[in-house]
Design an enzyme around this catalytic site. Structure first.
Site, PDB file in Angstrom:
ATOM      1  N   PRO A 146     -29.904  50.301 -41.708  1.00  0.00           N
ATOM      2  CA  PRO A 146     -31.002  51.265 -41.913  1.00  0.00           C
ATOM      3  C   PRO A 146     -30.578  52.652 -41.425  1.00  0.00           C
ATOM      4  O   PRO A 146     -30.103  52.799 -40.308  1.00  0.00           O
ATOM      5  CB  PRO A 146     -32.133  50.706 -41.045  1.00  0.00           C
ATOM      6  CG  PRO A 146     -31.768  49.294 -40.764  1.00  0.00           C
ATOM      7  CD  PRO A 146     -30.270  49.228 -40.796  1.00  0.00           C
ATOM      8  N   GLU A 147     -30.719  53.629 -42.295  1.00  0.00           N
ATOM      9  CA  GLU A 147     -30.367  55.003 -41.954  1.00  0.00           C
ATOM     10  C   GLU A 147     -31.644  55.784 -41.648  1.00  0.00           C
ATOM     11  O   GLU A 147     -32.739  55.279 -41.837  1.00  0.00           O
ATOM     12  CB  GLU A 147     -29.614  55.647 -43.123  1.00  0.00           C
ATOM     13  CG  GLU A 147     -28.281  54.980 -43.444  1.00  0.00           C
ATOM     14  CD  GLU A 147     -27.186  55.328 -42.430  1.00  0.00           C
ATOM     15  OE1 GLU A 147     -27.426  56.187 -41.546  1.00  0.00           O
ATOM     16  OE2 GLU A 147     -26.107  54.734 -42.525  1.00  0.00           O
TER      17      GLU A 147
ATOM     18  N   HIS B  43     -35.548  34.950 -39.364  1.00  0.00           N
ATOM     19  CA  HIS B  43     -35.114  35.957 -38.400  1.00  0.00           C
ATOM     20  C   HIS B  43     -36.234  36.900 -37.952  1.00  0.00           C
ATOM     21  O   HIS B  43     -35.973  38.037 -37.576  1.00  0.00           O
ATOM     22  CB  HIS B  43     -33.928  36.739 -38.960  1.00  0.00           C
ATOM     23  CG  HIS B  43     -32.766  35.860 -39.307  1.00  0.00           C
ATOM     24  ND1 HIS B  43     -31.968  35.283 -38.351  1.00  0.00           N
ATOM     25  CD2 HIS B  43     -32.301  35.424 -40.500  1.00  0.00           C
ATOM     26  CE1 HIS B  43     -31.026  34.541 -38.948  1.00  0.00           C
ATOM     27  NE2 HIS B  43     -31.218  34.608 -40.251  1.00  0.00           N
TER      28      HIS B  43
ATOM     29  N   ARG C 295     -28.989  40.018 -37.874  1.00  0.00           N
ATOM     30  CA  ARG C 295     -27.790  40.196 -37.040  1.00  0.00           C
ATOM     31  C   ARG C 295     -28.112  40.491 -35.576  1.00  0.00           C
ATOM     32  O   ARG C 295     -27.223  40.540 -34.744  1.00  0.00           O
ATOM     33  CB  ARG C 295     -26.907  41.290 -37.653  1.00  0.00           C
ATOM     34  CG  ARG C 295     -26.388  40.845 -39.018  1.00  0.00           C
ATOM     35  CD  ARG C 295     -25.440  41.828 -39.618  1.00  0.00           C
ATOM     36  NE  ARG C 295     -24.217  41.974 -38.823  1.00  0.00           N
ATOM     37  CZ  ARG C 295     -23.278  42.863 -39.072  1.00  0.00           C
ATOM     38  NH1 ARG C 295     -23.414  43.693 -40.086  1.00  0.00           N
ATOM     39  NH2 ARG C 295     -22.200  42.951 -38.315  1.00  0.00           N
TER      40      ARG C 295
END
Ligand SMILES: [Zn+2]
Length: 271
Positions: free
Chosen positions: A2-3, A91, A110
């Protein structure tokens, strides 16, 4: 990853659901994120969120106690507001239950994301105090880039991606804005003139604003599930276009690894 535009879009999506609302419950299903999610997070139960903001890629939710919940999406995180009855996904690590059966869930395969409680002013926190200006604020200017780059031999691309100089210029945005400004990514930052930094500054603002706008209109649930950046692939000028014709001069877009990141540029248009 994500930017900044995705994080901004996430903020705009979540804020209306949480600001002004009292937290009904806090559920930590997996505390082992980048830093452990501590028991302190449960202190927000019963508290109203006063305001939501962003600094760099950190989301900041100020609670009425004066504490702040700081969230980061890491490499693969996303936040969604869903009905509380929605089945858990594998997740979904942290959930904050809001009124009217709504729940904010952090999904992060992650687990490089973070949910931290901060007591003092967030801007003094170790993770935030050394960050450069926000790219879409008045503090970020061509003059700022020019002044802070004097004497620096680092490649201009590496320089603009350094969060001490300016936050939020990720790889894709650095490649695109350098192309728009006609600046070669490997040019030493200290050798770029003020007029050229003016072009680069304008390009960075344009590319980030456009991406935020597109993110805002194309993303459902405020975040992408596909892992694609919130930026239309067809609108990319050089990024991920190695070997394809430059949209300006038709020579082939090149790729080079710079600072361990894939760098796409046109050898003819960028000097
Ligand atoms: Zn070209």
């Amino acid at each position: 990853m994500p930017e900044l535009p995705e994080v901004e879009t996430t903020l705009r999506g979540i804020a209306p659901h949480w600001v002004g609302q009292r937290v009904e419950d806090v559920i930590v299903r997996e505390p082992r994120l980048r830093w452990p999610v501590t028991h302190a997070l449960t202190e927000i139960k019963g508290q109203r969120c006063v305001s939501a903001s962003r600094r760099g890629k950190y989301l900041l939710f100020l609670m009425e106690s004066g504490a702040t919940v700081m969230m980061h999406l890491g490499m693969s995180g996303s936040l969604r507001v869903v009905p509380v009855s929605t089945p858990w996904r594998k997740h979904d690590h942290v959930a904050i239950t809001l009124p009217e059966g709504q729940q904010l869930r952090l999904h992060d395969p992650r687990r490089f994301g973070a949910v931290l409680m901060i007591d003092g002013p967030p801007e003094e926190h170790a993770l935030l105090c050394e960050l450069g200006p926000e790219p879409l604020s008045d503090a970020f200017s061509a003059q700022h880039l020019f002044d802070s780059s004097r004497g620096k031999a680092a490649a201009v691309k590496t320089f603009i991606m350094d969060s001490h100089q300016v936050v939020g210029v990720g790889n894709i945005y650095a490649c695109e804005s350098l192309f728009m400004a006609g600046i070669h990514p490997e040019k030493p930052a200290g050798k770029v003139t003020l007029p050229r930094y003016a072009k680069l500054h304008a390009a960075i603002c344009e590319v980030l604003s456009a991406s935020i706008e597109m993110g805002g209109t194309t993303l459902r649930d405020f975040v992408r599930d596909t892992g694609e950046p919130g930026y239309f692939k067809q609108s990319l000028r050089v990024y991920d276009r190695e070997g394809e014709p430059c949209r300006q001069c038709s020579s082939l877009v090149k790729r080079k690894v710079l600072g361990q990141r894939s760098t796409f540029y046109c050898g003819k248009c960028q000097r």
